[in-house]
Design an enzyme around this catalytic site. Structure first.
Site, mmCIF file in Angstrom:
data_model
loop_
_atom_site.group_PDB
_atom_site.id
_atom_site.type_symbol
_atom_site.label_atom_id
_atom_site.label_comp_id
_atom_site.label_asym_id
_atom_site.label_seq_id
_atom_site.Cartn_x
_atom_site.Cartn_y
_atom_site.Cartn_z
ATOM 1 N N TYR A 124 -60.028 17.132 4.829
ATOM 2 C CA TYR A 124 -58.651 17.604 4.098
ATOM 3 C C TYR A 124 -58.789 17.891 2.475
ATOM 4 O O TYR A 124 -58.721 17.722 2.210
ATOM 5 C CB TYR A 124 -57.422 17.836 4.823
ATOM 6 C CG TYR A 124 -56.728 18.750 4.496
ATOM 7 C CD1 TYR A 124 -56.173 19.842 3.760
ATOM 8 C CD2 TYR A 124 -55.499 17.690 3.976
ATOM 9 C CE1 TYR A 124 -55.223 20.053 3.225
ATOM 10 C CE2 TYR A 124 -54.181 17.711 3.366
ATOM 11 C CZ TYR A 124 -54.167 19.229 3.662
ATOM 12 O OH TYR A 124 -52.929 19.578 2.088
ATOM 13 N N LYS A 147 -59.078 19.146 -1.734
ATOM 14 C CA LYS A 147 -58.323 18.913 -2.296
ATOM 15 C C LYS A 147 -59.412 18.460 -3.257
ATOM 16 O O LYS A 147 -58.856 19.114 -4.234
ATOM 17 C CB LYS A 147 -57.089 18.411 -1.734
ATOM 18 C CG LYS A 147 -56.289 18.938 -0.834
ATOM 19 C CD LYS A 147 -55.904 20.310 -1.705
ATOM 20 C CE LYS A 147 -55.054 21.168 -0.104
ATOM 21 N NZ LYS A 147 -54.975 22.884 -0.926
ATOM 22 N N SER A 183 -51.977 18.320 -3.013
ATOM 23 C CA SER A 183 -51.775 17.088 -1.966
ATOM 24 C C SER A 183 -51.428 15.376 -3.332
ATOM 25 O O SER A 183 -52.763 15.362 -3.707
ATOM 26 C CB SER A 183 -52.501 17.280 -1.481
ATOM 27 O OG SER A 183 -52.079 15.642 -0.473
#
Ligand code: NAD
Ligand code: UD1
Length: 345
Positions: A151, A155, A126
């Protein structure tokens, strides 16, 4: 060895990618635990492609059953790993669930790759890894900033794990795709984004407001240092995004990589403000959207959009669909899904 294992394949981006893979002649097997998607997605995929993909309802945190899928399908030659929890706000409240799911799932898959000699891997990353970028548009060489949420951190950690996993496994080949803001739905309106509960993301919130499911859209801030004061993002059509995954798989299978670990930004290269999205939606649908500007949302960056030239040149991939057709596809999907639910009662 032409089969692609798609984890999270009944989810939003996964389902669109399964369609693109099947239309290119790939055999697919999906692993999904249906924690954030529904089994009916398979009907939508079959409606588009004329074929139902193989599906295994397995939780990737269950190592034994994950390994069983590799035993059952010995022709798996590559993996696209979408499965993860992805809600930024929820990750702040439940950090351990996010680390547990997103990181363990990856580790078990990498262990399975070792055990079953599968070498090709595409990872869903992302633009959140760039945080608030120093320069725009953002290239793949922009520094990784401290993540603003658990979150985002998963990644970053997953990309590091992938790079480390390559060192003792000279046969592994990995592509990490950093998505900007995926929006829209398949033009057939048979699959699309189906958020559980109140949507966090802008476009599903817009379409749900327009159809009368939500009272109003809250716009998070119009006092940013941008031309119109609204936050800016790079909104990329989900089918365009999905096509890039097929190209990445072909690149791996044909050994066309320049390095064992490659990273590509997937965006349009164009930054658009929240107001521009609202106005375009109103213009193409003829619907007046009820919205109100409120305070900025915690953790939001002011503006981020991609320099996609590396993906354009190296993958021969380019975002093609216009914002208008993308927003219309999201609107068609919203109308389809509501009529289906209303019909069901
Ligand atoms: P999604 O929630 O629609 O799809 C993810 C799928 O994975 C769901 O179907 C869910 O049921 C499944 N899943 C989750 N944990 C699992 C587990 N332990 N075992 C098996 N299945 C599991 O999300 P999406 O929008 O399609 O996102 C796909 C990937 O792309 C994610 O990794 C996400 O972080 C990444 N990503 C998404 C966006 C975005 O805006 N949608 C942006 C950047 C990156
Ligand atoms: C976020 C994450 C991204 C993640 C994606 C998927 C960051 C920086 N980005 O993207 O990594 O993959 O979610 O969940 O954490 N907006 C409103 N009102 C709303 C919703 C959104 O005004 O109700 C605005 C936001 O302030 C932002 C834009 O719309 O300016 C896009 O927001 P959203 O769709 O939530 O995506 P991101 O936050 O960019």
């Amino acid at each position: 060895m032409n089969r692609v294992l798609v984890t999270g394949g009944t989810g939003y981006i996964g389902s669109h990618t399964v369609v693109e893979l099947m239309e290119k002649g790939f055999d697919v097997v999906i692993i999904d635990n249906l924690s954030n998607s529904q089994i009916e997605v398979l009907d939508g995929i079959a409606g588009i492609t004329g074929k139902r993909p193989d599906f295994e309802q397995v939780d990737l945190r269950d190592k034994a059953n994950t390994f069983n899928v590799f035993r059952k399908y010995p022709d798996i030659g590559s993996i696209i790993h979408f499965a993860a929890f992805k809600a930024v706000g929820e990750s702040v409240e439940k950090p351990l669930e996010y680390y547990h799911n997103n990181i363990n799932s990856l580790i078990y898959l990498l262990e399975a790759m070792n055990a079953f000699r599968v070498n090709n891997f595409v990872f869903s990353s992302s633009c959140t890894v760039y945080g608030e970028p120093d320069t725009l548009p953002v290239t793949e060489n922009a520094p990784i900033k401290k993540a603003s949420s658990p979150y985002g951190n998963t990644k970053q950690i997953c990309e590091e794990i992938l790079q480390d996993a390559l060192i003792p496994n000279p046969d592994f080949k990995i592509i990490s795709l950093r998505y900007f803001n995926p929006i829209g739905a398949h033009p057939s309106a048979l699959i699309g984004e189906l958020p559980v509960g109140v949507p966090n993301n802008l476009v599903p919130f817009i379409t749900q407001t327009a159809i009368g499911l939500r009272d109003e859209l809250r716009v998070f801030g119009n006092d940013y240092n941008t031309p119109d004061g609204y936050g800016i993002r790079d909104y990329i059509n989900v089918v365009d995004l999905s096509r890039a995954h097929v190209i990445a798989i072909e690149r791996l299978l044909e050994n066309r990589q320049k390095q064992k670990f490659e990273i590509f930004n997937l965006g349009t290269g164009k930054g658009l403000s929240v107001l521009e999205i609202i106005q375009t939606f109103e213009r193409i649908t003829g619907k007046k959207l009820k919205y109100r500007v409120v305070d900025r949302r915690d953790g939001d960056v002011e503006q981020v959009y991609a320099d996609p030239s590396y993906a354009n040149n190296e993958l021969g991939w380019k975002a093609e669909k216009t914002l208008e057709e993308t927003l219309l596809s999201a609107w068609s999907w919203e109308k389809y899904i509501r009529s289906k639910y209303n019909a069901k009662g």
